[in-house]
Design a protein around this motif. Sequence first.
Motif, mmCIF file in Angstrom:
data_model
loop_
_atom_site.group_PDB
_atom_site.id
_atom_site.type_symbol
_atom_site.label_atom_id
_atom_site.label_comp_id
_atom_site.label_asym_id
_atom_site.label_seq_id
_atom_site.Cartn_x
_atom_site.Cartn_y
_atom_site.Cartn_z
ATOM 1 N N ALA A 10 3.087 2.268 27.402
ATOM 2 C CA ALA A 10 2.943 3.060 26.179
ATOM 3 C C ALA A 10 4.307 3.288 25.538
ATOM 4 N N THR A 11 4.318 3.310 24.211
ATOM 5 C CA THR A 11 5.536 3.546 23.452
ATOM 6 C C THR A 11 5.464 4.941 22.842
ATOM 7 N N PRO A 12 6.496 5.765 23.026
ATOM 8 C CA PRO A 12 6.474 7.093 22.408
ATOM 9 C C PRO A 12 6.828 7.011 20.920
ATOM 10 N N GLY A 13 6.332 7.949 20.170
ATOM 11 C CA GLY A 13 6.639 8.013 18.746
ATOM 12 C C GLY A 13 6.096 9.282 18.140
ATOM 13 N N THR A 14 5.956 9.291 16.834
ATOM 14 C CA THR A 14 5.361 10.425 16.137
ATOM 15 C C THR A 14 4.310 9.891 15.164
#
Length: 136
Positions: free
Chosen positions: A33-37
Amino acid sequence: MHYHHKEIIIISQKMKSILCIVLVCSLVSLASATPGTATFYNQYTPSACYGNTPEGVMIAAASDPLWNGGAICGKMFTVQCTGATNPVPHPCYDGKTVTVKVVDHCPGCGGTLDLSREAFETIANPVAGVIKIDFW
């Protein structure tokens, strides 16, 4: 049906193997999973990828770092809210995910993904406006 002790041990070992495979697969999914907003928007057409053709409501627009000249058009992401970015307490709907299709570009939108309002509302309280996410 009578099982012998040896058969039960073999069945138990097979179940352990299956459980281990399931656990590893779920950990790999989380690890990738890639973190972001995420933010949200309300007007879905026209879009940079599909013009005036509607693509439904479970959609998203990609930020500049993801856009890649439009190569991301049509890519599907599963998105999960992971936390607040502002004073709205507990915006996430625990454990909820949503799958969206990238249909647009959001230059300078302030989030990694700009979700449709319907997609955002599936995973978080829209009052939050901006949330932390993981996407894969």
